[in-house]
Structures are given as C-alpha cells and as structure tokens.
Design a protein around this motif. Structure first.
Motif, PDB file in Angstrom:
ATOM      1  N   ALA A  65       0.830  -1.208   0.000  1.00  0.00           N
ATOM      2  CA  ALA A  65       0.000   0.000   0.000  1.00  0.00           C
ATOM      3  C   ALA A  65       0.863   1.255   0.000  1.00  0.00           C
ATOM      4  CB  ALA A  65      -0.941  -0.014   1.193  1.00  0.00           C
ATOM      5  N   LEU A  66       1.912   1.236   0.808  1.00  0.00           N
ATOM      6  CA  LEU A  66       2.810   2.395   0.863  1.00  0.00           C
ATOM      7  C   LEU A  66       3.462   2.634  -0.499  1.00  0.00           C
ATOM      8  CD1 LEU A  66       4.280   4.611   2.419  1.00  0.00           C
ATOM      9  CD2 LEU A  66       5.944   2.898   3.160  1.00  0.00           C
ATOM     10  N   ALA A  67       3.932   1.577  -1.147  1.00  0.00           N
ATOM     11  CA  ALA A  67       4.554   1.720  -2.461  1.00  0.00           C
ATOM     12  C   ALA A  67       3.563   2.258  -3.490  1.00  0.00           C
ATOM     13  CB  ALA A  67       5.113   0.373  -2.925  1.00  0.00           C
ATOM     14  N   ALA A  68       2.301   1.785  -3.424  1.00  0.00           N
ATOM     15  CA  ALA A  68       1.293   2.235  -4.379  1.00  0.00           C
ATOM     16  C   ALA A  68       0.969   3.715  -4.190  1.00  0.00           C
ATOM     17  CB  ALA A  68       0.028   1.388  -4.236  1.00  0.00           C
ATOM     18  N   ILE A  69       0.823   4.152  -2.942  1.00  0.00           N
ATOM     19  CA  ILE A  69       0.535   5.568  -2.682  1.00  0.00           C
ATOM     20  C   ILE A  69       1.680   6.442  -3.193  1.00  0.00           C
ATOM     21  CG2 ILE A  69       0.207   7.304  -0.866  1.00  0.00           C
ATOM     22  CD1 ILE A  69      -1.221   5.111   0.760  1.00  0.00           C
ATOM     23  N   GLU A  70       2.900   5.993  -2.989  1.00  0.00           N
ATOM     24  CA  GLU A  70       4.056   6.754  -3.482  1.00  0.00           C
ATOM     25  C   GLU A  70       4.065   6.808  -5.004  1.00  0.00           C
ATOM     26  OE1 GLU A  70       7.182   4.647  -1.529  1.00  0.00           O
ATOM     27  OE2 GLU A  70       7.097   5.903   0.280  1.00  0.00           O
ATOM     28  N   LEU A  71       3.652   5.723  -5.671  1.00  0.00           N
ATOM     29  CA  LEU A  71       3.554   5.729  -7.129  1.00  0.00           C
ATOM     30  C   LEU A  71       2.507   6.731  -7.604  1.00  0.00           C
ATOM     31  CD1 LEU A  71       3.799   1.968  -8.194  1.00  0.00           C
ATOM     32  CD2 LEU A  71       5.271   3.827  -8.950  1.00  0.00           C
ATOM     33  N   ILE A  72       1.342   6.749  -6.960  1.00  0.00           N
ATOM     34  CA  ILE A  72       0.298   7.697  -7.357  1.00  0.00           C
ATOM     35  C   ILE A  72       0.801   9.126  -7.180  1.00  0.00           C
ATOM     36  CG2 ILE A  72      -2.067   8.465  -6.968  1.00  0.00           C
ATOM     37  CD1 ILE A  72      -2.637   5.714  -5.728  1.00  0.00           C
ATOM     38  N   ARG A  73       1.487   9.362  -6.080  1.00  0.00           N
ATOM     39  CA  ARG A  73       2.026  10.706  -5.808  1.00  0.00           C
ATOM     40  C   ARG A  73       3.067  11.106  -6.853  1.00  0.00           C
ATOM     41  NH1 ARG A  73       5.406  10.577  -0.660  1.00  0.00           N
ATOM     42  NH2 ARG A  73       6.833   9.644  -2.181  1.00  0.00           N
ATOM     43  N   ASP A  74       3.905  10.151  -7.258  1.00  0.00           N
ATOM     44  CA  ASP A  74       5.018  10.462  -8.155  1.00  0.00           C
ATOM     45  C   ASP A  74       4.649  10.380  -9.638  1.00  0.00           C
ATOM     46  OD1 ASP A  74       6.521  10.752  -5.863  1.00  0.00           O
ATOM     47  OD2 ASP A  74       7.417   8.743  -5.978  1.00  0.00           O
ATOM     48  N   GLU A  75       3.505   9.758  -9.949  1.00  0.00           N
ATOM     49  CA  GLU A  75       3.095   9.599 -11.341  1.00  0.00           C
ATOM     50  C   GLU A  75       1.689  10.160 -11.553  1.00  0.00           C
ATOM     51  OE1 GLU A  75       3.542   5.622 -12.821  1.00  0.00           O
ATOM     52  OE2 GLU A  75       5.547   5.360 -11.985  1.00  0.00           O
ATOM     53  N   PRO A  76       1.551  11.478 -11.591  1.00  0.00           N
ATOM     54  CA  PRO A  76       0.215  12.079 -11.767  1.00  0.00           C
ATOM     55  C   PRO A  76      -0.439  11.683 -13.085  1.00  0.00           C
ATOM     56  CG  PRO A  76       1.964  13.725 -11.999  1.00  0.00           C
ATOM     57  CD  PRO A  76       2.606  12.498 -11.454  1.00  0.00           C
ATOM     58  N   GLN A  77       0.359  11.171 -14.028  1.00  0.00           N
ATOM     59  CA  GLN A  77      -0.217  10.742 -15.300  1.00  0.00           C
ATOM     60  C   GLN A  77      -1.182   9.575 -15.128  1.00  0.00           C
ATOM     61  OE1 GLN A  77       3.006  10.609 -14.458  1.00  0.00           O
ATOM     62  NE2 GLN A  77       4.069   8.807 -15.282  1.00  0.00           N
ATOM     63  N   LEU A  78      -1.074   8.829 -14.031  1.00  0.00           N
ATOM     64  CA  LEU A  78      -2.037   7.758 -13.776  1.00  0.00           C
ATOM     65  C   LEU A  78      -3.444   8.330 -13.636  1.00  0.00           C
ATOM     66  CD1 LEU A  78      -0.044   5.585 -11.192  1.00  0.00           C
ATOM     67  CD2 LEU A  78      -0.615   4.950 -13.541  1.00  0.00           C
ATOM     68  N   GLN A  79      -3.584   9.339 -12.800  1.00  0.00           N
ATOM     69  CA  GLN A  79      -4.883   9.993 -12.662  1.00  0.00           C
ATOM     70  C   GLN A  79      -5.313  10.630 -13.973  1.00  0.00           C
ATOM     71  OE1 GLN A  79      -4.163  12.712  -9.387  1.00  0.00           O
ATOM     72  NE2 GLN A  79      -5.147  11.326  -7.942  1.00  0.00           N
ATOM     73  N   GLY A  80      -4.352  11.185 -14.702  1.00  0.00           N
ATOM     74  CA  GLY A  80      -4.674  11.817 -15.984  1.00  0.00           C
ATOM     75  C   GLY A  80      -5.233  10.826 -16.977  1.00  0.00           C
ATOM     76  N   ARG A  81      -4.628   9.644 -17.056  1.00  0.00           N
ATOM     77  CA  ARG A  81      -5.137   8.622 -17.979  1.00  0.00           C
ATOM     78  C   ARG A  81      -6.543   8.180 -17.599  1.00  0.00           C
ATOM     79  NH1 ARG A  81       0.252   6.342 -18.134  1.00  0.00           N
ATOM     80  NH2 ARG A  81      -0.348   4.614 -16.775  1.00  0.00           N
ATOM     81  N   LEU A  82      -6.783   8.046 -16.302  1.00  0.00           N
ATOM     82  CA  LEU A  82      -8.126   7.665 -15.869  1.00  0.00           C
ATOM     83  C   LEU A  82      -9.140   8.731 -16.271  1.00  0.00           C
ATOM     84  CD1 LEU A  82     -10.056   5.792 -14.371  1.00  0.00           C
ATOM     85  CD2 LEU A  82      -9.453   6.981 -12.249  1.00  0.00           C
ATOM     86  N   ARG A  83      -8.810  10.000 -16.058  1.00  0.00           N
ATOM     87  CA  ARG A  83      -9.730  11.079 -16.434  1.00  0.00           C
ATOM     88  C   ARG A  83     -10.011  11.061 -17.933  1.00  0.00           C
ATOM     89  NH1 ARG A  83      -6.788  14.004 -12.394  1.00  0.00           N
ATOM     90  NH2 ARG A  83      -5.335  14.812 -13.965  1.00  0.00           N
ATOM     91  N   VAL A  84      -8.977  10.813 -18.732  1.00  0.00           N
ATOM     92  CA  VAL A  84      -9.168  10.736 -20.189  1.00  0.00           C
ATOM     93  C   VAL A  84     -10.101   9.586 -20.544  1.00  0.00           C
ATOM     94  CG1 VAL A  84      -7.996  10.194 -22.359  1.00  0.00           C
ATOM     95  CG2 VAL A  84      -7.011  11.884 -20.809  1.00  0.00           C
TER      96      VAL A  84
END
Length: 397
Positions: free
Chosen positions: A283-302
């Motif tokens: 979970a800690l690694a995943a949260i850090e990935l989301i924080r460091d890779e904002p493009q993940l949220q961007g792809r979801l929004r697209v």
C-alpha cells in the motif's frame, strides 16, 4: 424445520427472484484482462482504478514487506504495530492533509469501529439513504438515533439536522464522497456548511475518491480535497487501500486527538490482529507511485471522458457520474442478468448489480474504468453493449 432446510428454502427464494449471487474464479488479480473461470475476458468490473494491483513495483514491495513476517502476530496495541505500519500512517496523513491516520484491516471495520467509538445512545447520526452498507451497519450498531435523508438532498439533510438538534447529544453526519453504485459525488461543500450551522461532525467515506481525485495541494486526498474541505470542516475521513491503491485495508485520517481516541475506543482496531506487513508495504509503495506519477490519474480522467462521450453518442442510458463508476440502470433484474451474461459470452466482465445492493427497480450494469484500459478496450465494450441493447429492444437500431 432443521437449519439446513430453512437455509435451502431461503436460497431457493433468492434464486427465484433472480437475486442469487455466484462467485467467479480468477487465476490472478485482473489487469484490464483476466482469466475468469478459465476464459480470458476484458474486465470492466474492478475497483483497481489506477491499475496498481498488478504493477511490478507494488508486488515487489509486498514481497519485501513479507520479509518482516508473514503476519503481524498480534493486535496493533499488543505487539502487532510495525515500523512499516507507522510509515504507512505517516504517508496517509501527509497526502490527505491531516494531522494523523490510523490503519484498519478493511473499510468495513474502519467505518463500524469509528462510528461506534464516537457515538452512543444519547447521540444522533444523520446519513444519506444511499450510503455504503458499512456506514449503515455502523449507525445501527452504535445505538445512536439514526436519521436518514434522500440521496444528496440538502433540504432533507437540514430537516434531519434540526430534528437531531432538538433531541440533544452529539450529531455525526455520515456520507460517501463518491457513491459506489451511482458514481456521483456528494455536495460536500454544502454539506459541510450545514454541519457547521448545526454544530455537527462530518464523516466522509472516501473509498472511491482516495487516490483518484483531489486538489492541487492534495491531489490524492479524494472528494473532500476536491471540494476544498479542511480538517476542521471534514474532521473524519475514511479511505480504503483496496481500490485505487490496489491493495487491501483502510484508514481513518483526522486530528491527532481523533486518532488517539480511536486507538483507545475503536473495538475493531483494538481486538483485531494488525495488518500484515506485506500489505502495508504494498500500500505504501502504491501511494508513493500515485504521488510520483500524476499521469495515472490523468489517464483515468481521459478514459472516463472518452467513455461518456462515446456512450452518449450511442444513446446509452448513462447516469450523471464523472467518476470511474459508470452505471447503466436497466431496472429489471432479469434484463441486467441477461445483458451481463451476453457480455461475458462476448468476452467482457461487467458487474450486474441487483437488490438489495441497490433499491428495487434500479438493477444496473456497473461499469468501472481504469487507467490501464486502452481506448480500443472501451470501444470494444461500447460496441458490444450497443448491439446487445439494440437486440434487447432497449436501444433503437
């Protein structure tokens, strides 16, 4: 009648009502594709909104976390609170903009434990009628005076707040930030204003908001941050680690006083073995990935925007949802099951949601989108849906 005879009778009734639920067996956690009961399907039913359940970095972190022990060996307060738990809680507090956080084994336990710790028979809980089952059960188990209002109805909320105020005692307003079956957002800014007016505490379930939405300052924090709510305005925030974070478990975030209080009085926290170290590390690694890779949220929004634009062009009966949850309400349980089975025959796994999970007459296909989906995946699903619904007479040809 024997116990088995009673159970078989009740199960037969559920089958006759077309409400019987059956397990599907997958060979591993799904990406956009998975083998389901031995057949490869394109998956549009997962809550893994950012595709992190299958990310190599997250899996590697879990494997490394297991080196700390296969299990925590005791409850957090005995000897089951490890350094990885401490680090996870600190990270959650930081990304949510709260003073502190407390991890639980599941969102269900977090909601029940928090509500029952905060409220008693002399108090009140005011809830949206479409709240998640864990909030509903927490309200029941707390023994507090339970008052409900129609979904996202601010006038109804105010009427119930007035009733609670006249009765006396503390009042907690509990809502989902993003509703799990409708995908729409609560009007949190307006709800927070009402809470302040009536001196009520606001609790927001961020199960489907944490990790996928937020503010410029706190992009992971969920619908509370999106609505601009501070810790004072939304003093109790629950989030899960099994959806956008792709792992398991949950948390409560808030003031240091709230977290200290729950550590002392939240029974599901006190009397449960601590979260396994591997899960905490993942979970800690995943949260850090989301924080460091904002493009993940961007792809979801697209993907959400693309799905909605194409679905509306095709005339599909969409609900007003801007989240990753896109329900198609078909009403009849038989129709929903027929369409879901036909989709599976064509290679798609989509959730068929029926009562009692949703109100009678609102059975639906619950389509969930992920950052891992390709545009081609979405086009394939929409093409299949259009043809199936046309053949069923739901859409014009």
């Amino acid at each position: 009648m024997t116990l088995n005879e009673v159970l078989q009778q009740r199960l037969a009734e559920r089958r006759q009502q077309n409400l019987y639920r059956e397990l599907k067996t997958l060979d591993r956690a799904p990406g956009p594709r998975a083998r389901v009961d031995g057949r490869e399907l394109l998956v549009f039913s997962s809550n893994d909104y950012l595709g992190l359940a299958s990310r190599e970095e997250v899996i590697a972190a879990q494997k490394a976390g297991a080196e700390c022990g296969a299990g925590a060996t005791a409850s957090h307060l005995v000897n089951g609170h490890l350094d990885i738990h401490h680090r996870l809680q600190q990270c959650i507090a930081e990304v949510t903009g709260r003073e502190a956080a407390l991890i639980f084994s599941s969102g269900y336990m977090a909601n029940i434990g928090t509500i029952c710790a905060l409220l008693g028979r002399a108090d009140n809980i005011v809830s949206d009628r479409l709240n998640h089952a864990s909030l509903i059960d927490g309200a029941r188990l707390s023994g507090a005076n339970s008052l409900r209002f129609a979904h996202n109805d601010l006038a109804g909320l105010e009427r119930q707040l007035q009733r609670a105020t006249s009765r006396g005692g503390a009042t907690l307003v509990a809502v989902d930030g993003v509703y799990s079956m409708d995908g729409d957002l609560a009007p949190l800014a307006e709800i927070a204003t009402k809470c302040k007016q009536y001196n009520a505490w606001l609790m927001v379930d961020e199960a489907h908001g944490f990790g996928v939405m937020g503010s410029e300052a706190y992009p992971l924090a969920g619908s509370c941050a999106l609505a601009g709510l501070s810790q004072e305005q939304a003093p109790v925030v629950m989030g899960t680690l099994g959806k956008a974070v792709g792992n398991a478990g949950a948390f409560i975030a808030g003031s240091r006083a709230l977290i200290n209080f729950l550590t002392q009085f939240a029974r599901p926290y006190i009397y449960t073995t601590g979260m396994t170290p591997a899960v905490a590390a993942g979970a800690l690694a995943a949260i850090e990935l989301i924080r460091d890779e904002p493009q993940l949220q961007g792809r979801l929004r697209v993907n959400i925007a693309y799905f909605r634009r194409r679905a509306l062009q095709l005339g599909l009966p969409l609900q007003a949802s801007a989240s990753a949850i896109q329900p198609l309400v078909l009403g009849c349980e038989n129709n929903v099951m027929t369409v879901a089975r036909e989709l599976q025959e064509r290679g798609f796994l989509v959730g068929a949601i029926r009562p009692p999970t949703v109100p009678l007459g609102t059975a639906r296909l619950r389509i969930t989108l992920s950052a891992a989906h390709r545009v081609e995946d979405i086009d394939e699903l929409l093409g299949a849906l259009q043809q199936i619904l046309q053949d069923a007479g739901v859409l014009d040809k």
